[in-house]
Design a protein around this motif. Structure first.
Motif, PDB file in Angstrom:
ATOM      1  N   UNK A   1      -6.430 -16.129  22.395  1.00  0.00           N
ATOM      2  CA  UNK A   1      -5.006 -15.870  22.545  1.00  0.00           C
ATOM      3  C   UNK A   1      -4.300 -17.161  22.968  1.00  0.00           C
ATOM      4  N   UNK A   2      -3.906 -17.946  21.987  1.00  0.00           N
ATOM      5  CA  UNK A   2      -3.207 -19.191  22.274  1.00  0.00           C
ATOM      6  C   UNK A   2      -1.749 -18.900  22.623  1.00  0.00           C
ATOM      7  N   UNK A   3      -1.090 -19.895  23.172  1.00  0.00           N
ATOM      8  CA  UNK A   3       0.334 -19.747  23.483  1.00  0.00           C
ATOM      9  C   UNK A   3       1.131 -19.499  22.204  1.00  0.00           C
ATOM     10  N   UNK A   4       0.734 -20.145  21.115  1.00  0.00           N
ATOM     11  CA  UNK A   4       1.416 -19.946  19.834  1.00  0.00           C
ATOM     12  C   UNK A   4       1.315 -18.489  19.396  1.00  0.00           C
ATOM     13  N   UNK A   5       0.140 -17.878  19.585  1.00  0.00           N
ATOM     14  CA  UNK A   5      -0.012 -16.463  19.211  1.00  0.00           C
ATOM     15  C   UNK A   5       0.840 -15.572  20.107  1.00  0.00           C
ATOM     16  N   UNK A   6       0.968 -15.924  21.375  1.00  0.00           N
ATOM     17  CA  UNK A   6       1.840 -15.149  22.267  1.00  0.00           C
ATOM     18  C   UNK A   6       3.284 -15.172  21.754  1.00  0.00           C
ATOM     19  N   UNK A   7       3.764 -16.357  21.403  1.00  0.00           N
ATOM     20  CA  UNK A   7       5.126 -16.504  20.901  1.00  0.00           C
ATOM     21  C   UNK A   7       5.301 -15.722  19.600  1.00  0.00           C
ATOM     22  N   UNK A   8       4.332 -15.834  18.687  1.00  0.00           N
ATOM     23  CA  UNK A   8       4.403 -15.097  17.421  1.00  0.00           C
ATOM     24  C   UNK A   8       4.448 -13.595  17.662  1.00  0.00           C
ATOM     25  N   UNK A   9       3.673 -13.120  18.629  1.00  0.00           N
ATOM     26  CA  UNK A   9       3.628 -11.692  18.908  1.00  0.00           C
ATOM     27  C   UNK A   9       4.936 -11.224  19.553  1.00  0.00           C
ATOM     28  N   UNK A  10       5.506 -12.041  20.422  1.00  0.00           N
ATOM     29  CA  UNK A  10       6.830 -11.696  20.961  1.00  0.00           C
ATOM     30  C   UNK A  10       7.840 -11.587  19.822  1.00  0.00           C
ATOM     31  N   UNK A  11       7.789 -12.523  18.876  1.00  0.00           N
ATOM     32  CA  UNK A  11       8.673 -12.463  17.704  1.00  0.00           C
ATOM     33  C   UNK A  11       8.420 -11.199  16.902  1.00  0.00           C
ATOM     34  N   UNK A  12       7.153 -10.842  16.724  1.00  0.00           N
ATOM     35  CA  UNK A  12       6.791  -9.638  15.966  1.00  0.00           C
ATOM     36  C   UNK A  12       7.493  -8.415  16.556  1.00  0.00           C
ATOM     37  N   UNK A  13       7.480  -8.322  17.881  1.00  0.00           N
ATOM     38  CA  UNK A  13       8.077  -7.175  18.544  1.00  0.00           C
ATOM     39  C   UNK A  13       9.578  -7.338  18.798  1.00  0.00           C
ATOM     40  N   UNK A  14      10.147  -8.473  18.398  1.00  0.00           N
ATOM     41  CA  UNK A  14      11.574  -8.682  18.574  1.00  0.00           C
ATOM     42  C   UNK A  14      11.969  -8.973  20.006  1.00  0.00           C
ATOM     43  N   UNK A  15      11.041  -9.447  20.819  1.00  0.00           N
ATOM     44  CA  UNK A  15      11.318  -9.725  22.235  1.00  0.00           C
ATOM     45  C   UNK A  15      11.871 -11.139  22.360  1.00  0.00           C
TER      46      UNK A  15
END
Length: 164
Positions: free
Chosen positions: A143-157
């Motif tokens: 779980x890289x920081x980039x994946x965290x950011x992508x996942x926040x984007x996925x959920x619209x956060x």
């Protein structure tokens, strides 16, 4: 804006790259791991430019694309994008329609070590840690920081993005 480069692949260690032929800091006004969409002939992919210092950046090339790209055009282009779409390309959410409005966060404790990023996203979204692991395609220690950011984007956060 599209930026042009010569399609000259080189190997460094076990990885393949193309050097960006200009000072990215000065030309693009950005620093850090910059997400881009790359086009070389009929080959298109997304990646993050790899900073090497003093405005020098490399475009990382996946091993499976090396021979394909070597046969392509002499020049390629890239354009800076907001974020990679590995996770969020088929999201039913957006910044205008996020998964939920966060008015409180329920504390979650996950029994396995190494899932802190996935657990944080689960707390923000109200989803299970297992659901987040599936969406992120990120098992323990992946779980890289980039994946965290992508996942926040996925959920619209909403978030502030990368700070370098």
């Amino acid at each position: 804006m599209q930026y042009t480069f010569k399609n000259e692949i080189f190997k460094e260690g076990n990885r393949y790259f193309i050097k960006v032929p200009f000072n990215v800091w000065e030309e693009c006004g950005q620093k850090g791991l910059i997400p881009v969409e790359v086009s070389i002939g009929s080959t298109h992919f997304e990646c993050r430019l790899v900073p090497k210092g003093n405005g020098v950046y490399y475009i990382p090339i996946l091993k499976k694309l090396v021979s394909q790209i070597m046969d392509e055009a002499a020049e390629g282009t890239f354009q800076i994008i907001d974020g990679l779409t590995r996770i969020n390309h088929d999201s039913p959410y957006s910044k205008q329609h996020p998964i939920r409005k966060i008015d409180n966060i329920q504390k979650l404790v996950y029994p396995k070590e190494g899932y802190c990023g996935q657990t944080c996203i689960a707390m923000l979204t109200g989803q299970s840690v297992e659901a987040i692991i599936d969406i992120m395609h990120a098992k323990v220690w992946q779980c890289s920081f980039a994946k965290l950011i992508e996942t926040l984007d996925y959920f619209g956060i909403q978030h502030g993005g990368f700070v370098s």
